[in-house]
Design an enzyme around this catalytic site. Structure first.
Site, mmCIF file in Angstrom:
data_model
loop_
_atom_site.group_PDB
_atom_site.id
_atom_site.type_symbol
_atom_site.label_atom_id
_atom_site.label_comp_id
_atom_site.label_asym_id
_atom_site.label_seq_id
_atom_site.Cartn_x
_atom_site.Cartn_y
_atom_site.Cartn_z
ATOM 1 N N ASP A 1 87.372 -5.850 -72.377
ATOM 2 C CA ASP A 1 87.533 -4.403 -72.485
ATOM 3 C C ASP A 1 86.917 -3.993 -73.829
ATOM 4 O OD1 ASP A 1 88.614 -1.864 -71.920
ATOM 5 O OD2 ASP A 1 90.517 -2.355 -72.845
ATOM 6 N N LYS B 1 84.282 -4.101 -68.818
ATOM 7 C CA LYS B 1 84.187 -2.634 -68.888
ATOM 8 C C LYS B 1 83.293 -2.294 -70.070
ATOM 9 C CE LYS B 1 89.042 -1.722 -67.716
ATOM 10 N NZ LYS B 1 90.279 -1.161 -68.283
HETATM 11 P P1 5GP Z 1 90.085 -6.561 -75.070
HETATM 12 O O1 5GP Z 1 90.583 -7.387 -76.200
HETATM 13 O O2 5GP Z 1 88.706 -6.906 -74.609
HETATM 14 O O3 5GP Z 1 90.238 -5.089 -75.373
HETATM 15 O O4 5GP Z 1 91.081 -6.736 -73.875
HETATM 16 C C1 5GP Z 1 91.208 -7.851 -73.130
HETATM 17 C C2 5GP Z 1 92.558 -7.829 -72.446
HETATM 18 O O5 5GP Z 1 92.997 -6.497 -72.153
HETATM 19 C C3 5GP Z 1 92.494 -8.487 -71.119
HETATM 20 O O6 5GP Z 1 92.639 -9.874 -71.212
HETATM 21 C C4 5GP Z 1 93.633 -7.805 -70.371
HETATM 22 O O7 5GP Z 1 94.843 -8.466 -70.661
HETATM 23 C C5 5GP Z 1 93.694 -6.420 -70.950
HETATM 24 N N1 5GP Z 1 93.046 -5.407 -70.102
HETATM 25 C C6 5GP Z 1 92.013 -4.611 -70.433
HETATM 26 N N2 5GP Z 1 91.686 -3.778 -69.431
HETATM 27 C C7 5GP Z 1 92.546 -4.054 -68.416
HETATM 28 C C8 5GP Z 1 92.722 -3.522 -67.085
HETATM 29 O O8 5GP Z 1 92.014 -2.631 -66.593
HETATM 30 N N3 5GP Z 1 93.736 -4.062 -66.364
HETATM 31 C C9 5GP Z 1 94.541 -5.056 -66.828
HETATM 32 N N4 5GP Z 1 95.508 -5.496 -66.028
HETATM 33 N N5 5GP Z 1 94.395 -5.584 -68.079
HETATM 34 C C10 5GP Z 1 93.405 -5.090 -68.856
#
Ligand code: 5GP
Length: 185
Positions: free
Chosen positions: A107, A135
């Protein structure tokens, strides 16, 4: 048998057949790449990757072992705190092995960035990552995704291991959560 869509899911973004085909293709690509290298360890990032990890691992045609790590997540909120913390570390060191990190979704990129940094000190032969969903619109830090399943828009998705407040993990598809769920909680 087609299961009915949960009433709290707005729409199916990626169905079972698409998941199956993509995970099979990723496993073939990974098997081909690591075939000549040996000593492969898959590191699944809990909890969201557990179903993806199980499907991917069973489709690999090369020997490998399995480890898991848990990092702090968003809790029950759908917005990132921006803070990543280790909650559960590997059971065995990975020095002298090829590491493939298995993540559910990228994300902001902060979690993957933390993992890549964290593995630098572990003396692995190589560190690569395999991510089911990305994303790109939400990225805060640029991270390289080595094996990617699908790019998706900026929506909260659940199913195939991914949750909202510990729910929906066992849906067989990736679905878009109805905003009514988090707007009412
Ligand atoms: P980042 O550190 O890249 O922002 O986020 C990674 C983590 O965010 C993922 O491993 C997940 O746990 C959570 N996450 C981000 N977007 C989503 C989503 O649309 N749905 C779910 N269930 N988890 C998400």
């Amino acid at each position: 048998m087609t299961r009915p869509i949960d009433p709290l899911i707005d729409r199916v973004l990626i169905d079972e057949a698409q998941l199956d085909a993509r995970v099979t293709a990723m496993a073939a690509q990974i098997s081909a790449h690591y075939q000549a290298q040996g000593n492969l360890v898959l590191v699944g990032i809990l909890k969201g990757s557990f179903i993806f990890m199980a499907d991917l691992a069973r489709r690999l045609t090369i020997p490998h072992r399995i480890e898991f790590m848990a990092l702090s997540s968003y809790g029950d909120l759908s917005t990132s705190s921006g803070e990543v913390r280790m909650m559960l570390d590997l059971r065995r060191p990975v020095a002298g092995e090829h590491v493939l990190l298995v993540e559910d979704i990228v994300d902001t990129g902060l979690t993957l960035q933390y993992l890549i940094e964290n593995f630098r000190a572990r003396h692995a032969l190589s560190v690569a990552n395999c991510v089911l969903l990305s994303k790109p619109e939400r990225r805060k830090v640029q991270v390289q995704v080595d094996y990617l399943g699908f790019e998706i828009p900026d929506v909260w998705v659940v199913g195939y291991g991914l949750d909202y407040a510990e729910r929906f993990r066992t849906l067989p598809y990736i679905g878009v959560l109805s905003p009514s769920v988090y707007l009412n909680s």
